[in-house]
Enzyme design. Sequence first.
Site, PDB file in Angstrom:
ATOM      1  CB  ALA A  23      -0.458   0.001   1.133  1.00  0.00           C
ATOM      2  CG  MET A  24       1.864   4.988  -2.010  1.00  0.00           C
ATOM      3  SD  MET A  24       3.608   4.924  -1.480  1.00  0.00           S
ATOM      4  CE  MET A  24       4.006   7.018  -1.210  1.00  0.00           C
ATOM      5  CG  ASN A  53      -0.677   8.740  -3.069  1.00  0.00           C
ATOM      6  OD1 ASN A  53       0.386   7.730  -2.641  1.00  0.00           O
ATOM      7  ND2 ASN A  53      -1.029   6.894  -2.770  1.00  0.00           N
ATOM      8  CD  GLU A  61       0.721   2.164   3.861  1.00  0.00           C
ATOM      9  OE1 GLU A  61       1.323   3.406   3.496  1.00  0.00           O
ATOM     10  OE2 GLU A  61       1.347   0.887   3.183  1.00  0.00           O
ATOM     11  CG  HIS A 104       3.715   6.118   6.182  1.00  0.00           C
ATOM     12  ND1 HIS A 104       5.042   5.953   6.765  1.00  0.00           N
ATOM     13  CD2 HIS A 104       4.012   5.147   5.399  1.00  0.00           C
ATOM     14  CE1 HIS A 104       5.802   5.450   5.839  1.00  0.00           C
ATOM     15  NE2 HIS A 104       4.955   3.773   5.582  1.00  0.00           N
TER      16      HIS A 104
HETATM   17  N1  TRP Z   1       5.892   3.672   1.510  1.00  0.00           N
HETATM   18  C1  TRP Z   1       5.090   2.230   1.257  1.00  0.00           C
HETATM   19  C2  TRP Z   1       5.017   1.839   2.510  1.00  0.00           C
HETATM   20  O1  TRP Z   1       4.189   2.155   2.870  1.00  0.00           O
HETATM   21  C3  TRP Z   1       5.346   1.902   0.307  1.00  0.00           C
HETATM   22  C4  TRP Z   1       5.415   1.501  -1.439  1.00  0.00           C
HETATM   23  C5  TRP Z   1       4.386   1.574  -1.872  1.00  0.00           C
HETATM   24  C6  TRP Z   1       6.282   1.313  -2.247  1.00  0.00           C
HETATM   25  N2  TRP Z   1       4.383   1.206  -2.821  1.00  0.00           N
HETATM   26  C7  TRP Z   1       5.515   1.628  -3.282  1.00  0.00           C
HETATM   27  C8  TRP Z   1       7.699   1.536  -2.643  1.00  0.00           C
HETATM   28  C9  TRP Z   1       6.118   1.544  -5.142  1.00  0.00           C
HETATM   29  C10 TRP Z   1       8.536   1.519  -3.985  1.00  0.00           C
HETATM   30  C11 TRP Z   1       7.529   1.844  -4.814  1.00  0.00           C
HETATM   31  O2  TRP Z   1       6.243   1.148   2.962  1.00  0.00           O
HETATM   32 ZN    ZN Z   2       5.922   2.441   5.022  1.00  0.00          ZN
END
Ligand code: TRP
Ligand code: ZN
Length: 891
Positions: free
Chosen positions: A269-270, A272, A305, A308
């Site tokens: 997941a990410m 954002n 997430e 973060h």
């Molecule tokens: N920051 C994301 C996490 O919570 C990591 C992540 C999500 C990521 N998608 C990505 C890193 C694509 C590199 C490429 O850990």
């Molecule tokens: Zn992370």
Amino acid sequence: METPKEIFLKDYKKPDYYFDAVDLTFSLGEEHTIVSSNITVYPRTEGAAESSPLVLDGVDLKLLSIKIDDKELKEEEDYHLDARNLTISSPPSTARFTLEIVTEIYPQKNTSLEGLYISSGNFVTQCEAEGFRKITYYQDRPDIMAKYTCRVEGNKGLYPVLLSNGNLVEEGDLEGGRHYAVWEDPHKKPCYLFALVAGQLQSRDGDFVTRSGRKVSLRIWTTAEDLPKTVHAMYSLKAAMKWDEDVFGLEYDLDLFNIVAVPDFNMGAMENKSLNIFNSVMVLASPETALDRDYASILGVIGHEYFHNWTGNRVTCRDWFQLSLKEGLTVFRDQEFSSDMGSRSVKRIGDVTILRKYQFPEDAGPMAHPVRPHSYIKMDNFYTSTVYEKGAEVVRMYKTLLGSQGFRRGMDLYFKRHDGQAVTCEDFYAAMRDANDADFANFLQWYSQAGTPTVKVTSFYNSEVKTYSLKFSQEVPPTPGQAMKEPMLIPVAVGLLDSNGKDMPLTSVYHDGMLQAANKDGEPAYTTVLRIKNKEEEFVFSEISEHPVPSLLRGYSAPIRLDSDLTDTDLYFLLAHDSDEFNRWEAGQLLARNLMLSLVADFQQNKPLALNADFVHGFRSILTDGILDKEFIAKAITLPGEGEIMDMMDIADPDAVHAVRSFIRKHLASELKTEFLKTVENNRSSDPYVFDHSNMSRRTLKNISLSYLASLEDPKITELALNEYRTATNMTDQFAALTALVQNPGITRDDVLADFYGKWEHDYLVVDKWFGLQAISDIPGNVENVRKLLMHPAFDLRNPNKVHSLIGGFCASPVNFHAKDGSGYKFLGEIVLQLDKLNPQGASRMVSSFSRWRRYDETRQALAKAQLEMILSTNGLSENVFEIASKSLAG
Ligand code: TRP
Ligand code: ZN
């Protein structure tokens, strides 16, 4: 291929230009998308005599126009373009200016899943680490923080939902069946946190009232079909929001929080800003389709997430070398969250198991790197278990050294000092130190030295003067590029058990010629944290009335390998009595490790294998213990993994280790058949599925018992497992029965696999489990089945979850991946090349399975090496795969 460029931490320079406000417009199309960006730029040193060039990053973009303060720039005269950069040679250095850039991009053709791409017909972005440069020309680095607005336009029928970061400020219809939405994010952010989603989505809506009384709208977006599977995600999000307020005093800072689930995503997941994008497997769950462990990972990842927002977004990284600043800290936070929501010691055991399974081998192999790496070719390759999991251990050590309150003081100061900034690991360290007036000695070495330290302990009891001494020595092994290592501060939590198994009160410790109190408040301690900071160090406890059994490294207080002089008798004693549950489990693991290693030696010398009676006895008392937590029992009766044992051998022998582990499992099953059967009977339930600790523990213990029993290949047990499979009312129980049954080749296996597929072919996440279960199988010659499954209509090499299940699953079976005829290596070599053309990040994760090829015998070494050489000699290889493959060969 252009020669890949290596980037070094020591070369970090502040940017010459900062960006203040960024206005983006996306005109989404079915063939191409037009991105217009309007940026206010100001030089770092305003009024400098000479202007420095402004270097923008950009990859796979078509530049349509570029202007400064409304004036069109000319190629070569004003700017220069190559495959990576757009360089404006002399922008205004005296004042702010506006930079306007229009690019054309092709999301429909983007299979790399970074930048703007399509997943199931919807537009999705992924910008971390360096994906924003695939959207527009920009200074794609985290120390460029700006306020964004984003206008999204697209066909209303195809993309009824248009989302970006922040607050929705305007929306409306346009000509030609199109519509638009304008989003404004009031918080400054680096571009890796930018997000856009557009498509046919529906939301589950909820809300959360913050502790200061603000109402936040929560929306979880999926396809209409998947919407019923978001109940647990919504529960998890609310729990995370509450926990961060309670434990860290951190409140959410906007009125809207969105989560979008997409089927094609490279990671979990990410984070954002206010628009988290998730791999669907980390959001969607229902009792019928998801496992207990899926429910647990969803809770943890939703938490991760969300957390973060403060550790990553409000305070971000100066550069990508500092990645662990946000990831190590946020993993630590999600581990703590999950602990508080379930069982602390069971969570700790699980986390340490993961660290040992993935991070230890990484730290002992050719890709070994410090928690803060010194260099990289592709940043994507450094989203590793060292940065994440070892990084979390480093954060945990601060807490161990400072106590909960001291740690919280450090966190408070960190936010007070750095909110809105892009900072470094030293800044975190300094906040922890300054808030507590602490002496961390050489602790910073944890960030810069790779390799798992080994700590040796020897003990001595002096019955005349009633002292007990512990002598420690530490050694950090050499790793690629780091031959010599320095000692570093290691917190070792210690307790001493008396002959009844009770913790002895610890009053004082002699150390460095000084007598220290074991506890700050003067009361005796039952666990004390020793600070090992030199190569060799001795601690002497006084007033120790009898020869104790030491419980060392309680709660796994540091990410090290501990080598002690504990005997098997001591270990059985600790297994039965230690007040530290982690160390009870650890004692059992050490006993099992010793047993497995000695049986491996027997196996290699063609000696008959036999199981020691003490081991069976210890195992039985844990299995039948009526007081212990059931999930703890399940962990305690799980033997160390094959990888862990192979790592302890001079030459890893997958066949021997597999034979021994299977032998032990089968013999335990046969000796304890009655106990296992009773465990299955007593832990069945026909009540509706509930995800909570007591139900989960019950299912886990029942299912592990069933799996032991099934190793017996006894027709009655097969009947029992089939019955469990047929009558199961949730996926956890059904899949456990299926897993138990497919251990053994034969007609039942084939039938039940076909039956399961027939039942679940409409559910892609369940189909992934079905792929994974077959891929990881140890049945002989499984590579052929896996090759067949590659051709299965439900398989898709472009989907990372499918690749992870089938290819990743296969590489996780030591016997089949490391088959002595090289068939496993050959298979992986072929796949890596195919995958690299589609998705370099995915390919590079797969090629990592080769990295420890030197651990095996000469035949296997030659076969694996040949595949790595074949991969490296291929034209058009990605930098991602190049970095892993070349370092694997060199290391
Ligand atoms: N920051 C994301 C996490 O919570 C990591 C992540 C999500 C990521 N998608 C990505 C890193 C694509 C590199 C490429 O850990
Ligand atoms: Zn992370």
